[in-house]
Motif scaffolding. Structure first.
Motif, PDB file in Angstrom:
ATOM      1  N   LEU A  47       0.832  -1.215   0.000  1.00 17.85           N
ATOM      2  CA  LEU A  47       0.000   0.000   0.000  1.00 17.85           C
ATOM      3  C   LEU A  47       0.863   1.260   0.000  1.00 17.85           C
ATOM      4  O   LEU A  47       0.587   2.214  -0.735  1.00 17.85           O
ATOM      5  CB  LEU A  47      -0.914   0.030   1.219  1.00 17.85           C
ATOM      6  CG  LEU A  47      -2.140  -0.862   1.231  1.00 17.85           C
ATOM      7  CD1 LEU A  47      -2.900  -0.677   2.540  1.00 17.85           C
ATOM      8  CD2 LEU A  47      -3.032  -0.573   0.053  1.00 17.85           C
ATOM      9  N   ILE A  48       1.876   1.276   0.835  1.00 15.90           N
ATOM     10  CA  ILE A  48       2.753   2.443   0.932  1.00 15.90           C
ATOM     11  C   ILE A  48       3.436   2.701  -0.407  1.00 15.90           C
ATOM     12  O   ILE A  48       3.508   3.845  -0.867  1.00 15.90           O
ATOM     13  CB  ILE A  48       3.773   2.268   2.068  1.00 15.90           C
ATOM     14  CG1 ILE A  48       3.055   2.334   3.414  1.00 15.90           C
ATOM     15  CG2 ILE A  48       4.886   3.305   1.978  1.00 15.90           C
ATOM     16  CD1 ILE A  48       3.886   1.852   4.579  1.00 15.90           C
ATOM     17  N   ASN A  49       3.908   1.648  -1.056  1.00 19.83           N
ATOM     18  CA  ASN A  49       4.559   1.813  -2.365  1.00 19.83           C
ATOM     19  C   ASN A  49       3.588   2.372  -3.392  1.00 19.83           C
ATOM     20  O   ASN A  49       3.946   3.250  -4.182  1.00 19.83           O
ATOM     21  CB  ASN A  49       5.152   0.488  -2.838  1.00 19.83           C
ATOM     22  CG  ASN A  49       6.385   0.101  -2.053  1.00 19.83           C
ATOM     23  OD1 ASN A  49       7.071   0.949  -1.491  1.00 19.83           O
ATOM     24  ND2 ASN A  49       6.660  -1.188  -1.991  1.00 19.83           N
ATOM     25  N   GLN A  50       2.346   1.902  -3.385  1.00 17.40           N
ATOM     26  CA  GLN A  50       1.342   2.427  -4.309  1.00 17.40           C
ATOM     27  C   GLN A  50       1.039   3.891  -3.998  1.00 17.40           C
ATOM     28  O   GLN A  50       0.932   4.717  -4.906  1.00 17.40           O
ATOM     29  CB  GLN A  50       0.053   1.601  -4.224  1.00 17.40           C
ATOM     30  CG  GLN A  50       0.191   0.217  -4.801  1.00 17.40           C
ATOM     31  CD  GLN A  50      -1.045  -0.637  -4.570  1.00 17.40           C
ATOM     32  OE1 GLN A  50      -1.827  -0.395  -3.651  1.00 17.40           O
ATOM     33  NE2 GLN A  50      -1.221  -1.647  -5.406  1.00 17.40           N
ATOM     34  N   MET A  51       0.908   4.212  -2.719  1.00 20.29           N
ATOM     35  CA  MET A  51       0.613   5.593  -2.325  1.00 20.29           C
ATOM     36  C   MET A  51       1.775   6.523  -2.656  1.00 20.29           C
ATOM     37  O   MET A  51       1.562   7.670  -3.032  1.00 20.29           O
ATOM     38  CB  MET A  51       0.287   5.663  -0.839  1.00 20.29           C
ATOM     39  CG  MET A  51      -1.044   5.090  -0.498  1.00 20.29           C
ATOM     40  SD  MET A  51      -1.398   5.326   1.258  1.00 20.29           S
ATOM     41  CE  MET A  51      -3.039   4.651   1.339  1.00 20.29           C
ATOM     42  N   GLU A  52       2.981   6.010  -2.528  1.00 26.02           N
ATOM     43  CA  GLU A  52       4.151   6.824  -2.874  1.00 26.02           C
ATOM     44  C   GLU A  52       4.148   7.132  -4.372  1.00 26.02           C
ATOM     45  O   GLU A  52       4.415   8.267  -4.779  1.00 26.02           O
ATOM     46  CB  GLU A  52       5.433   6.111  -2.457  1.00 26.02           C
ATOM     47  CG  GLU A  52       6.673   6.962  -2.623  1.00 26.02           C
ATOM     48  CD  GLU A  52       7.933   6.286  -2.130  1.00 26.02           C
ATOM     49  OE1 GLU A  52       8.834   7.016  -1.676  1.00 26.02           O
ATOM     50  OE2 GLU A  52       8.032   5.050  -2.203  1.00 26.02           O
ATOM     51  N   LYS A  53       3.821   6.148  -5.197  1.00 30.32           N
ATOM     52  CA  LYS A  53       3.749   6.364  -6.648  1.00 30.32           C
ATOM     53  C   LYS A  53       2.665   7.375  -7.017  1.00 30.32           C
ATOM     54  O   LYS A  53       2.805   8.115  -7.989  1.00 30.32           O
ATOM     55  CB  LYS A  53       3.487   5.045  -7.367  1.00 30.32           C
ATOM     56  CG  LYS A  53       4.678   4.128  -7.397  1.00 30.32           C
ATOM     57  CD  LYS A  53       4.357   2.812  -8.075  1.00 30.32           C
ATOM     58  CE  LYS A  53       5.531   1.861  -7.960  1.00 30.32           C
ATOM     59  NZ  LYS A  53       5.197   0.512  -8.455  1.00 30.32           N
ATOM     60  N   LEU A  54       1.581   7.409  -6.235  1.00 29.79           N
ATOM     61  CA  LEU A  54       0.491   8.353  -6.483  1.00 29.79           C
ATOM     62  C   LEU A  54       0.753   9.724  -5.871  1.00 29.79           C
ATOM     63  O   LEU A  54      -0.037  10.649  -6.035  1.00 29.79           O
ATOM     64  CB  LEU A  54      -0.826   7.794  -5.933  1.00 29.79           C
ATOM     65  CG  LEU A  54      -1.367   6.552  -6.639  1.00 29.79           C
ATOM     66  CD1 LEU A  54      -2.533   5.959  -5.859  1.00 29.79           C
ATOM     67  CD2 LEU A  54      -1.777   6.884  -8.064  1.00 29.79           C
ATOM     68  N   GLY A  55       1.855   9.860  -5.124  1.00 32.54           N
ATOM     69  CA  GLY A  55       2.202  11.148  -4.530  1.00 32.54           C
ATOM     70  C   GLY A  55       1.457  11.460  -3.244  1.00 32.54           C
ATOM     71  O   GLY A  55       1.355  12.617  -2.851  1.00 32.54           O
ATOM     72  N   LEU A  56       0.923  10.432  -2.572  1.00 33.67           N
ATOM     73  CA  LEU A  56       0.156  10.653  -1.348  1.00 33.67           C
ATOM     74  C   LEU A  56       1.010  10.567  -0.087  1.00 33.67           C
ATOM     75  O   LEU A  56       0.678  11.179   0.927  1.00 33.67           O
ATOM     76  CB  LEU A  56      -0.982   9.628  -1.254  1.00 33.67           C
ATOM     77  CG  LEU A  56      -1.968   9.640  -2.416  1.00 33.67           C
ATOM     78  CD1 LEU A  56      -2.978   8.515  -2.264  1.00 33.67           C
ATOM     79  CD2 LEU A  56      -2.653  10.988  -2.527  1.00 33.67           C
ATOM     80  N   VAL A  57       2.084   9.795  -0.134  1.00 32.50           N
ATOM     81  CA  VAL A  57       2.996   9.660   0.998  1.00 32.50           C
ATOM     82  C   VAL A  57       4.429   9.707   0.492  1.00 32.50           C
ATOM     83  O   VAL A  57       4.688   9.542  -0.698  1.00 32.50           O
ATOM     84  CB  VAL A  57       2.777   8.328   1.787  1.00 32.50           C
ATOM     85  CG1 VAL A  57       1.377   8.221   2.317  1.00 32.50           C
ATOM     86  CG2 VAL A  57       3.146   7.119   0.956  1.00 32.50           C
ATOM     87  N   TYR A  58       5.335   9.939   1.420  1.00 34.27           N
ATOM     88  CA  TYR A  58       6.751   9.804   1.098  1.00 34.27           C
ATOM     89  C   TYR A  58       7.428   9.087   2.254  1.00 34.27           C
ATOM     90  O   TYR A  58       6.904   9.027   3.364  1.00 34.27           O
ATOM     91  CB  TYR A  58       7.424  11.144   0.786  1.00 34.27           C
ATOM     92  CG  TYR A  58       7.565  12.083   1.957  1.00 34.27           C
ATOM     93  CD1 TYR A  58       8.756  12.145   2.676  1.00 34.27           C
ATOM     94  CD2 TYR A  58       6.523  12.924   2.336  1.00 34.27           C
ATOM     95  CE1 TYR A  58       8.893  13.010   3.746  1.00 34.27           C
ATOM     96  CE2 TYR A  58       6.654  13.784   3.400  1.00 34.27           C
ATOM     97  CZ  TYR A  58       7.841  13.828   4.099  1.00 34.27           C
ATOM     98  OH  TYR A  58       7.971  14.678   5.160  1.00 34.27           O
ATOM     99  N   ILE A  59       8.561   8.500   1.950  1.00 29.79           N
ATOM    100  CA  ILE A  59       9.295   7.741   2.948  1.00 29.79           C
ATOM    101  C   ILE A  59      10.527   8.536   3.353  1.00 29.79           C
ATOM    102  O   ILE A  59      11.346   8.883   2.509  1.00 29.79           O
ATOM    103  CB  ILE A  59       9.709   6.367   2.402  1.00 29.79           C
ATOM    104  CG1 ILE A  59       8.474   5.585   1.955  1.00 29.79           C
ATOM    105  CG2 ILE A  59      10.501   5.588   3.443  1.00 29.79           C
ATOM    106  CD1 ILE A  59       8.772   4.315   1.184  1.00 29.79           C
ATOM    107  N   GLU A  60      10.601   8.848   4.627  1.00 26.88           N
ATOM    108  CA  GLU A  60      11.768   9.532   5.169  1.00 26.88           C
ATOM    109  C   GLU A  60      12.712   8.459   5.695  1.00 26.88           C
ATOM    110  O   GLU A  60      12.446   7.820   6.698  1.00 26.88           O
ATOM    111  CB  GLU A  60      11.361  10.481   6.289  1.00 26.88           C
ATOM    112  CG  GLU A  60      12.511  11.297   6.833  1.00 26.88           C
ATOM    113  CD  GLU A  60      12.033  12.238   7.907  1.00 26.88           C
ATOM    114  OE1 GLU A  60      12.380  11.980   9.077  1.00 26.88           O
ATOM    115  OE2 GLU A  60      11.321  13.205   7.586  1.00 26.88           O
ATOM    116  N   ARG A  61      13.779   8.259   4.976  1.00 27.80           N
ATOM    117  CA  ARG A  61      14.711   7.187   5.311  1.00 27.80           C
ATOM    118  C   ARG A  61      15.760   7.674   6.309  1.00 27.80           C
ATOM    119  O   ARG A  61      16.390   8.690   6.096  1.00 27.80           O
ATOM    120  CB  ARG A  61      15.365   6.653   4.054  1.00 27.80           C
ATOM    121  CG  ARG A  61      14.368   5.911   3.182  1.00 27.80           C
ATOM    122  CD  ARG A  61      14.927   5.555   1.810  1.00 27.80           C
ATOM    123  NE  ARG A  61      14.068   4.620   1.103  1.00 27.80           N
ATOM    124  CZ  ARG A  61      12.972   4.954   0.436  1.00 27.80           C
ATOM    125  NH1 ARG A  61      12.598   6.214   0.390  1.00 27.80           N
ATOM    126  NH2 ARG A  61      12.249   4.055  -0.181  1.00 27.80           N
TER     127      ARG A  61
END
Length: 87
Positions: A47-61
Motif C-alpha cells: 500500500l505504501i509503495n502504491q501511495m508513494e507512486k500516487l504522490g500521497l505519501v513519502y518515505i523519510e529514510r
C-alpha cells in the motif's frame, strides 16, 4: 487518468485507514501502521509503495527506520474524504 487511479484506490477500506492513521500521527513506521490497521506487514508495504507512486505519501529514510509521512496532496485528500465522512 491519475485522479481516477487515486479515487479507485482511496475508497477501499485499508488505504483509507492507512491515510487516516498517518493524519493522526505523521511519521510512523510500516510495522506500526500494519498493527494499527490490522493487516500484514507485506500488505502495508505494498500500500505504501502504491501511495508513494500516487504522490500521497513519502518515505523519510533514516539509518535505522523508514518513517512514512503524508505529502501535501495526501493530507488534502484524507482531509477531504474525512469531511465527507462527517456529513
Amino acid at each position: 487518468m491519475e485522479d481516477s487511479k487515486i479515487a479507485r484506490f482511496i475508497f477501499k477500506r485499508k488505504p483509507y485507514l492507512l491515510l487516516k492513521a498517518l493524519r493522526s500521527k505523521d511519521g510512523i513506521y510500516s510495522a506500526q501502521l500494519a498493527k494499527q490497521i490490522d493487516c500484514s506487514y507485506a500488505y502495508i508495504v505494498r500500500l505504501i509503495n502504491q501511495m508513494e507512486k500516487l504522490g500521497l505519501v513519502y518515505i523519510e529514510r533514516t539509518k535505522n527506520v523508514n518513517y512514512i509521512k503524508l505529502t501535501k496532496k495526501g493530507r488534502q485528500l484524507i482531509d477531504l474524504v474525512s469531511s465527507i465522512e462527517d456529513l
